[in-house]
Motif scaffolding. Structure first.
Motif, PDB file in Angstrom:
ATOM      1  N   GLU A  42      15.055   9.369   0.965  1.00 56.71           N
ATOM      2  CA  GLU A  42      13.846   9.394   1.628  1.00 56.71           C
ATOM      3  C   GLU A  42      12.824   9.407   0.673  1.00 56.71           C
ATOM      4  OE1 GLU A  42      12.970   8.932   4.922  1.00 56.71           O
ATOM      5  OE2 GLU A  42      15.147   8.435   5.216  1.00 56.71           O
ATOM      6  N   GLU A  43      13.095   9.662  -0.646  1.00 56.35           N
ATOM      7  CA  GLU A  43      12.336   9.888  -1.765  1.00 56.35           C
ATOM      8  C   GLU A  43      10.930   8.728  -1.715  1.00 56.35           C
ATOM      9  OE1 GLU A  43      13.703  10.602  -5.515  1.00 56.35           O
ATOM     10  OE2 GLU A  43      14.999  12.062  -4.723  1.00 56.35           O
ATOM     11  N   PHE A  44      11.346   7.516  -1.773  1.00 60.10           N
ATOM     12  CA  PHE A  44      10.360   6.272  -1.704  1.00 60.10           C
ATOM     13  C   PHE A  44      10.409   5.327  -0.785  1.00 60.10           C
ATOM     14  CE2 PHE A  44       9.284   2.387  -3.743  1.00 60.10           C
ATOM     15  CZ  PHE A  44       8.174   2.437  -4.067  1.00 60.10           C
ATOM     16  N   VAL A  45       9.072   5.125  -0.376  1.00 62.28           N
ATOM     17  CA  VAL A  45       9.096   4.218   0.636  1.00 62.28           C
ATOM     18  C   VAL A  45       7.985   3.280   0.310  1.00 62.28           C
ATOM     19  CG1 VAL A  45       7.981   3.862   2.907  1.00 62.28           C
ATOM     20  CG2 VAL A  45       9.369   5.961   2.350  1.00 62.28           C
ATOM     21  N   LEU A  46       8.461   2.129  -0.052  1.00 61.71           N
ATOM     22  CA  LEU A  46       7.532   0.826  -0.147  1.00 61.71           C
ATOM     23  C   LEU A  46       6.396   0.530   0.732  1.00 61.71           C
ATOM     24  CD1 LEU A  46       6.906  -1.220  -2.647  1.00 61.71           C
ATOM     25  CD2 LEU A  46       8.695  -2.862  -1.438  1.00 61.71           C
ATOM     26  N   GLU A  47       5.308   0.661   0.486  1.00 60.66           N
ATOM     27  CA  GLU A  47       4.055   0.381   1.305  1.00 60.66           C
ATOM     28  C   GLU A  47       3.569  -0.871   0.838  1.00 60.66           C
ATOM     29  OE1 GLU A  47       1.489   3.795   1.431  1.00 60.66           O
ATOM     30  OE2 GLU A  47       2.983   5.067   2.516  1.00 60.66           O
ATOM     31  N   VAL A  48       3.642  -1.745   1.670  1.00 59.49           N
ATOM     32  CA  VAL A  48       2.841  -3.103   1.195  1.00 59.49           C
ATOM     33  C   VAL A  48       1.704  -3.439   2.281  1.00 59.49           C
ATOM     34  CG1 VAL A  48       3.300  -5.519   1.133  1.00 59.49           C
ATOM     35  CG2 VAL A  48       5.399  -4.096   0.645  1.00 59.49           C
ATOM     36  N   ASP A  49       0.528  -3.242   1.644  1.00 61.91           N
ATOM     37  CA  ASP A  49      -0.790  -3.635   2.170  1.00 61.91           C
ATOM     38  C   ASP A  49      -0.971  -5.152   2.422  1.00 61.91           C
ATOM     39  OD1 ASP A  49      -3.242  -3.550   3.373  1.00 61.91           O
ATOM     40  OD2 ASP A  49      -4.005  -1.953   2.191  1.00 61.91           O
ATOM     41  N   LEU A  50      -0.858  -5.839   3.551  1.00 64.46           N
ATOM     42  CA  LEU A  50      -1.015  -7.190   3.656  1.00 64.46           C
ATOM     43  C   LEU A  50      -2.338  -7.578   3.990  1.00 64.46           C
ATOM     44  CD1 LEU A  50       2.002  -7.877   5.942  1.00 64.46           C
ATOM     45  CD2 LEU A  50       1.695  -8.259   3.355  1.00 64.46           C
ATOM     46  N   HIS A  51      -3.441  -6.883   3.898  1.00 62.55           N
ATOM     47  CA  HIS A  51      -4.975  -7.121   4.032  1.00 62.55           C
ATOM     48  C   HIS A  51      -5.130  -8.068   2.811  1.00 62.55           C
ATOM     49  CE1 HIS A  51      -5.083  -3.649   6.400  1.00 62.55           C
ATOM     50  NE2 HIS A  51      -6.123  -4.127   7.130  1.00 62.55           N
ATOM     51  N   ILE A  52      -5.847  -9.059   3.100  1.00 59.24           N
ATOM     52  CA  ILE A  52      -5.923 -10.155   2.256  1.00 59.24           C
ATOM     53  C   ILE A  52      -6.789  -9.548   1.049  1.00 59.24           C
ATOM     54  CG2 ILE A  52      -8.136 -11.331   3.356  1.00 59.24           C
ATOM     55  CD1 ILE A  52      -5.334 -13.146   1.424  1.00 59.24           C
TER      56      ILE A  52
ATOM     57  N   ALA B 123      13.080  -5.368  -1.657  1.00 56.41           N
ATOM     58  CA  ALA B 123      13.375  -4.133  -1.074  1.00 56.41           C
ATOM     59  C   ALA B 123      15.042  -4.339  -0.811  1.00 56.41           C
ATOM     60  CB  ALA B 123      12.794  -3.758   0.286  1.00 56.41           C
ATOM     61  N   ILE B 124      15.131  -5.594  -0.170  1.00 53.69           N
ATOM     62  CA  ILE B 124      16.713  -5.630   0.123  1.00 53.69           C
ATOM     63  C   ILE B 124      17.534  -5.594  -1.241  1.00 53.69           C
ATOM     64  CG2 ILE B 124      18.413  -7.400   1.111  1.00 53.69           C
ATOM     65  CD1 ILE B 124      16.084  -7.947   3.115  1.00 53.69           C
ATOM     66  N   LYS B 125      17.025  -6.273  -2.084  1.00 53.54           N
ATOM     67  CA  LYS B 125      17.738  -6.508  -3.310  1.00 53.54           C
ATOM     68  C   LYS B 125      18.107  -5.239  -4.110  1.00 53.54           C
ATOM     69  CE  LYS B 125      17.094  -8.630  -7.958  1.00 53.54           C
ATOM     70  NZ  LYS B 125      16.124  -8.801  -8.931  1.00 53.54           N
ATOM     71  N   ASN B 126      17.041  -4.427  -3.946  1.00 50.07           N
ATOM     72  CA  ASN B 126      17.083  -3.119  -4.713  1.00 50.07           C
ATOM     73  C   ASN B 126      17.435  -1.929  -3.865  1.00 50.07           C
ATOM     74  OD1 ASN B 126      15.749  -3.562  -7.447  1.00 50.07           O
ATOM     75  ND2 ASN B 126      14.163  -4.612  -6.194  1.00 50.07           N
ATOM     76  N   ARG B 127      18.115  -2.179  -2.638  1.00 50.82           N
ATOM     77  CA  ARG B 127      18.745  -1.288  -1.837  1.00 50.82           C
ATOM     78  C   ARG B 127      17.881  -0.060  -1.491  1.00 50.82           C
ATOM     79  NH1 ARG B 127      23.600  -2.451  -1.184  1.00 50.82           N
ATOM     80  NH2 ARG B 127      24.512  -0.588  -0.367  1.00 50.82           N
ATOM     81  N   MET B 128      16.618  -0.628  -1.085  1.00 52.76           N
ATOM     82  CA  MET B 128      15.555   0.346  -0.584  1.00 52.76           C
ATOM     83  C   MET B 128      16.052   0.428   0.948  1.00 52.76           C
ATOM     84  SD  MET B 128      12.167  -0.720  -2.339  1.00 52.76           S
ATOM     85  CE  MET B 128      11.868  -0.691  -4.066  1.00 52.76           C
ATOM     86  N   PRO B 129      15.956   1.649   1.422  1.00 54.87           N
ATOM     87  CA  PRO B 129      16.199   1.951   2.840  1.00 54.87           C
ATOM     88  C   PRO B 129      15.015   1.758   3.615  1.00 54.87           C
ATOM     89  CG  PRO B 129      16.026   4.059   1.886  1.00 54.87           C
ATOM     90  CD  PRO B 129      15.764   2.994   0.957  1.00 54.87           C
ATOM     91  N   LYS B 130      13.957   1.586   3.391  1.00 57.64           N
ATOM     92  CA  LYS B 130      12.790   1.577   4.252  1.00 57.64           C
ATOM     93  C   LYS B 130      11.707   1.234   3.531  1.00 57.64           C
ATOM     94  CE  LYS B 130      10.046   5.100   6.640  1.00 57.64           C
ATOM     95  NZ  LYS B 130       9.901   6.501   6.937  1.00 57.64           N
TER      96      LYS B 130
END
Length: 186
Positions: free
Chosen positions: A89-99, A129-136
């Motif tokens: 739960e430490e790191f959550v990748l947040e991807v902002d898709l606003h252009i 995220a899948i490749k680096n085994r991120m859970p969320k």
């Protein structure tokens, strides 16, 4: 209420552990003789009466003065509660898709170009995220007309081992999707 100081008043300095008697009064400065016998000058706003020689209508009562001075002297202990989080739960990748976050300028881009850029970014970040085994991870897409959200839902539906839902409204508002990746144990 501005305090009036008179010669002979017993005073204490607000931000220091100094007290004494008023020796002379100027319009803005008060000269005191400390309990140690030193002569020191202070501005009126730096002093408070301990005992008022003329009346009991001082700015502070002696009880409130002692509590103010006690608060100044004793530093308060701060308590820290350290939350334990699991490593996942430490790191959550947040991807902002606003252009505006993806390109320096959208000038000359059509709506199709913008949507394509956003979807390519989403796919690339999801694969990462899948490749680096991120859970969320969280995709921030905004509310708008819902075109990007619909395309994102379609993209996420094509992946096995992925579940998704609207993200926390308090943290992201209504325009975000939270993605959970179930990794195979090797």
């Amino acid at each position: 209420m501005i305090q009036k100081f008179e010669i002979g008043d017993e005073v204490a300095v607000l931000d220091e552990a100094i007290s004494g008697k008023v020796i002379s009064v100027n319009s803005t400065e008060i000269c005191i003789e400390t309990t140690d016998g030193f002569l020191m000058k202070f501005f009126t706003k730096e002093l408070v009466k301990v005992h008022n020689s003329s009346s009991l209508s001082g700015f502070f009562s002696s009880q409130s003065l002692s509590s103010v001075l006690k608060d100044k002297e004793a530093p308060k202990k701060r308590s820290f509660v350290k939350e334990k989080k699991s490593r996942k739960e430490e790191f959550v990748l947040e991807v902002d898709l606003h252009i505006e976050k993806l390109v320096p300028s959208k000038r000359g881009m059509t709506n199709y170009d913008i949507l394509t850029m956003q979807m390519e970014t989403a796919k690339r970040q999801l694969d990462f995220a899948i490749k680096n085994r991120m859970p969320k991870l969280v995709f921030i897409h905004g509310v708008g007309e819902g075109v990007l959200k619909a395309e994102l839902d379609f993209l996420l539906g094509r992946y096995d081992g992925i579940s998704f839902q609207d993200a926390n409204n308090q943290k992201y508002g209504l325009g975000a999707t939270e993605v959970y990746i179930k990794h195979q144990v090797k």
